[in-house]
Design a protein around this motif. Structure first.
Motif, short mmCIF file in Angstrom:
data_model
loop_
_atom_site.label_atom_id
_atom_site.label_comp_id
_atom_site.label_asym_id
_atom_site.label_seq_id
_atom_site.Cartn_x
_atom_site.Cartn_y
_atom_site.Cartn_z
N GLY A 60 14.55 -16.45 -5.41
CA GLY A 60 15.33 -15.51 -6.21
C GLY A 60 15.87 -16.06 -7.52
N LEU A 61 16.44 -17.26 -7.48
CA LEU A 61 17.03 -17.79 -8.71
C LEU A 61 15.97 -18.03 -9.76
CD1 LEU A 61 19.31 -18.96 -10.45
CD2 LEU A 61 18.98 -21.15 -9.26
N ASN A 110 15.22 -14.69 -11.46
CA ASN A 110 16.29 -14.25 -12.35
C ASN A 110 16.34 -15.08 -13.62
OD1 ASN A 110 18.46 -12.16 -11.21
ND2 ASN A 110 17.53 -13.23 -9.48
N ILE A 155 23.00 -29.73 -0.74
CA ILE A 155 21.70 -29.94 -1.37
C ILE A 155 21.78 -29.88 -2.88
CG2 ILE A 155 20.78 -27.58 -1.56
CD1 ILE A 155 18.91 -30.58 -0.04
N ASP A 156 22.78 -29.15 -3.39
CA ASP A 156 22.90 -29.03 -4.85
C ASP A 156 23.12 -30.38 -5.52
OD1 ASP A 156 22.50 -26.32 -4.67
OD2 ASP A 156 24.62 -25.79 -4.83
N ALA A 214 20.70 -24.20 -4.94
CA ALA A 214 20.27 -23.43 -3.78
C ALA A 214 20.84 -22.01 -3.82
CB ALA A 214 20.72 -24.11 -2.49
N TYR A 215 19.98 -21.04 -3.58
CA TYR A 215 20.43 -19.67 -3.39
C TYR A 215 20.06 -19.23 -1.99
CZ TYR A 215 19.69 -14.62 -3.19
OH TYR A 215 19.66 -13.32 -2.79
N ALA A 216 21.07 -18.84 -1.22
CA ALA A 216 20.85 -18.17 0.06
C ALA A 216 22.13 -17.38 0.32
CB ALA A 216 20.60 -19.17 1.18
N TYR A 273 19.86 -10.08 7.01
CA TYR A 273 21.28 -9.95 7.36
C TYR A 273 21.67 -8.48 7.55
CZ TYR A 273 20.72 -14.67 5.77
OH TYR A 273 20.25 -15.94 5.63
N VAL A 282 22.85 -15.54 -6.11
CA VAL A 282 21.71 -15.99 -6.91
C VAL A 282 22.17 -16.94 -8.01
CG1 VAL A 282 19.89 -15.27 -8.49
CG2 VAL A 282 20.37 -13.89 -6.48
N CYS A 289 16.38 -11.22 -0.15
CA CYS A 289 16.93 -12.26 0.73
C CYS A 289 18.00 -11.74 1.67
CB CYS A 289 17.55 -13.38 -0.10
SG CYS A 289 16.39 -14.09 -1.27
N THR A 296 14.40 -25.94 -4.56
CA THR A 296 15.63 -25.91 -3.78
C THR A 296 15.66 -24.65 -2.93
OG1 THR A 296 16.59 -26.83 -5.79
CG2 THR A 296 18.10 -26.33 -3.97
N ALA A 297 15.92 -24.81 -1.64
CA ALA A 297 15.97 -23.65 -0.75
C ALA A 297 16.95 -23.94 0.38
CB ALA A 297 14.60 -23.35 -0.17
N ALA A 298 17.60 -22.89 0.86
CA ALA A 298 18.56 -23.03 1.95
C ALA A 298 18.35 -21.92 2.95
CB ALA A 298 19.99 -23.00 1.41
#
Lengths: 482, 482
Positions: A332-333, A336, A435-436, B457-459, A48, B465, A44, A359-361
């Motif tokens: 990713g979460l 893990n 969003i959480d 959310a993970y970003a 960046y 994460v 992710c 859930t995604a951001a």
């Protein structure tokens, strides 16, 4: 149980499982086979790095091979597991040199991840054309974008990097224009990254809005955010072909619909992000059950349909909190968490992998967006719900407080039960993290009236009296009341 | 039901109730009596007006009297309800001129709010000494802080303002030093505000940490944040007296404990924020039930023990989501929400006022803090729980992403059930808003293992994460297992 716990794949799911297992069962053996040279990298974070927000490729690595060894994990890189025999409980391993050997397992975890699906596009045969799904690609893109004389080889400061590829890309003339093919979240992030590097960027997206899984309300604001920074956004614009001989010269767009003649748009670079595909080939011939997205179907403990074979991460399904059904949303979460749970389970402490809420951001410059649950009315209907949806625009702070910004919240509920099915948030001020709250409400099976009565924090610098989420719940309840 | 719905108090709870009632029962009469001249003002915004973040006092008003009239609400300012006769269903009203009259009601809502409790301090008799609990005080403090020649009378641009008091304060020499007496959230916000205005500020707090209800982890970081900006923080330092003849000259500190001789610290200004008290005098003699904080005890519909008499806002209790017991935590959302629910109930649509979770947020310069539920182990034990608490420090973003900041999360759970009882978050990067996740989890009666499995959310730009909340849940679960 004298045979080891064998893990295939040394990234988020695999190493989480091996680490947890090692701590809980210190006397038992765990072997991790990794076909490549890279381990434990932050997929992710790659956009960046390309954007230049992150100085070094090595910053994206969370564990080095020696750190893994210190944890007592037997890590074997350059070893690809090519076949599994679930009856004999053995895997077949191929080395980078092409040699093969077999290894017995007590329990097996398949954590092979996913790979970029280039669709119909030949990215390998064309200089300046890329997919972004591993660290070598990130290094190559970063090198290609740089002016040859200005390229800093220290950026790719990792021994595992494909130096030949990086140097070849660094030596090419820097591109001035780029096409991003596919407007999912990787596409949006790459568009921002390339614009930050000074390129003139165009994003081409097949359907009517970017970020389709985030819904229209998010898509339209993210499009505006990209365009405000000079990125051209083309929706309903499927790319048919990448054009060029050795190096990319153009993308061909729009021959698909309605007999319009295709248009060639010259570009010096293309990044294709049209989808990913789970890596499941090592289980071919075992008769394993597949789930959505052709991913490996697992139960609430991460068990596949094969005895003592687990799967986790981007190659595996997970149970969706709203539908209770298997779903494939590789993030990713999820990887893990599932890896860690399976490590505990195999060590003798049965642990659920947990549901996902989807859930995604994502961000596009200063605009933050996030989504959770089921947003698409058709998907909600397919899951047996009668969806009702509402989008509101509300302030992120008290109106008199400096920095208050318009925040759009979308909520989807089932008309009959008023159960919350999904939601999205988009805005420039602390929008994504909100969003959480919705993810928690969804995992708690809350109704929209319950959400409307939540005691959320009110303080002028952070939220108005009625938080945008509360406003959305109030309006959606009113809509259901009719 | 030909008698009107009478509302006492024209602020958050009262006007929310009247507005909702008017929409749902357009043919019935609603009368709002307000003893003062101000209506619908944002108490929580006053420190930010003093700080100069908000240009005009009028920015803090959400509704003008004419807007209230346009809603069809009969608003009577300068009319104080001084007595209630619940048998005859009549209120006694006193005008600003001292005349009295009676008015019959069908239903009555007491929304009289709370007032600053100056404790033992004589703030009225001393120039430069203030409490902050109404708009006139905010205007006076703002005027007092300004240099006489630089004072901008347009800042207090509201006809209702006490101009004599404002002008008198504006004419006084500007203070250079200030004492803030009481380190609750108003104290912290006023300290920041006065420091922003260039004063040398000292905060005196009776107990060992600022922001006692937020717990030590928050208190110590907020103290550090204030001190980093030059505000002196004195804990375990109760102020005994304000010293001065006409104008304040000093605060006297520390005679309380252990025989130490008191110290006089010269100051040009003092703002006292040691507590507030519910306004319940109009019900004296009715035999109404009181709850915690001597507030008016109400049920889940906002009903007092008197027939057809409701109470809402800072004068009333609310049911706590964790204990299920009445609690007094006067905050803006609680008032708005309860008022709105009572307006619907009186109009014929029975609506619960909703539980409170004690959710609160505050900032000190760039540091944000928030709390929810039960944080204090003694309070948890008193409520019948066996509390276990853990504080973790985790990153707000992926470690490689610029702007990642240390975020401290405290969670408190019941050892036996693992039910989440409370939590706090403090940090500089999107910290406060994260409390909403915990507030939602508490209102959903989640356990800490369930929190650990939340799909947050993970970003990289917004969260690592493992979100700090997930890390805290994981560590707390380990502690309970341990």
């Amino acid at each position: 149980m004298s045979d080891p716990f064998v893990v295939v794949g040394a990234d988020a799911a695999g190493l989480s499982a091996a680490s947890k297992f090692r701590r809980e069962a210190p006397d038992r053996e765990v072997v991790v086979f990794e076909k490549g040279r890279w381990i434990s990298y932050a997929y992710c974070g790659m956009p960046y790095f390309i954007a230049g927000y992150v100085d070094r490729l090595s910053d994206l690595l969370s564990l080095s091979p020696s750190e893994v060894a210190e944890r007592g994990i037997d890590l074997r890189r350059g070893r690809e597991v090519i076949a599994v025999d679930p009856d004999a409980k053995r895997v077949t391993v191929e080395t980078a040199e092409g040699d093969r050997f077999e290894r017995a397992y007590g329990d097996l975890l398949v954590a092979t991840g996913a790979r970029a699906d280039p669709g119909p596009f030949d990215v390998r045969g064309l200089d300046g054309a890329f997919t972004l799904h591993n660290m070598d690609a990130a290094a190559a893109i970063d090198a290609y974008v740089a002016e040859p004389e200005a390229y800093d080889p220290d950026r790719a400061d990792v021994s595992a990097v494909d130096r030949d590829r990086t140097e070849r890309n660094a030596a090419m003339p820097a591109p001035e224009t780029a096409a991003v093919v596919g407007g999912g979240y990787v596409g949006v992030e790459v568009a921002e990254a390339l614009a930050e590097r000074g390129l003139e960027v165009r994003v081409f997206h097949r359907s009517g809005h970017l970020l389709s899984p985030f819904g229209e309300a998010v898509g339209s604001r993210v499009e505006a955010a990209l365009e405000a920074e000079g990125v051209a956004v083309h929706t309903d614009a499927p790319v048919d072909a990448l054009v060029g001989d050795d190096r990319i010269e153009a993308v061909e767009v729009g021959s698909g619909g309605g007999g319009a003649s295709p248009e060639r748009i010259p570009v010096d670079m293309a990044v294709v992000g049209v989808g990913i595909r789970p890596n499941t080939e090592l289980l071919d011939g075992t008769g394993f059950d597949r789930g959505p997205g052709d991913a490996i179907r697992v139960d609430d403990r991460g068990r596949t349909s094969l005895p003592d074979v687990y799967a986790a991460g981007d190659c595996a399904t997970a149970r969706h909190a709203v539908t209770g059904e298997p779903d494939w949303t590789p993030l990713g979460l999820t990887a893990n968490r599932a890896g860690r749970a399976i490590g505990a389970t195999v060590a003798g402490d049965p642990t659920p992998v947990g549901d996902i809420a989807g859930t995604a951001a994502v961000k596009a410059f200063d605009t933050e967006a996030a989504r959770v649950g089921i947003l698409d009315p058709d998907a909600a209907e397919a899951a047996g719900f009668d969806p009702v949806r509402e989008t509101v625009t509300a302030g992120s702070r008290s109106g008199y407080y400096p920095g208050a910004a318009e925040t759009d919240v979308t909520l989807v509920a089932d008309r009959d039960t008023r159960g919350l099915l999904g939601g999205s948030v988009v805005g420039t001020d602390r929008a994504a993290i909100r969003i959480d709250t919705l993810a928690t409400a969804i995992e708690a099976d809350m109704t929209v009236p319950e959400v409307e009565r939540l005691d959320l924090a009110y303080a002028p610098p952070f939220s108005p009296v009625w938080d945008p989420i509360l406003v959305a719940a109030k309006v959606l309840n009113g809509k259901i009341d009719g």
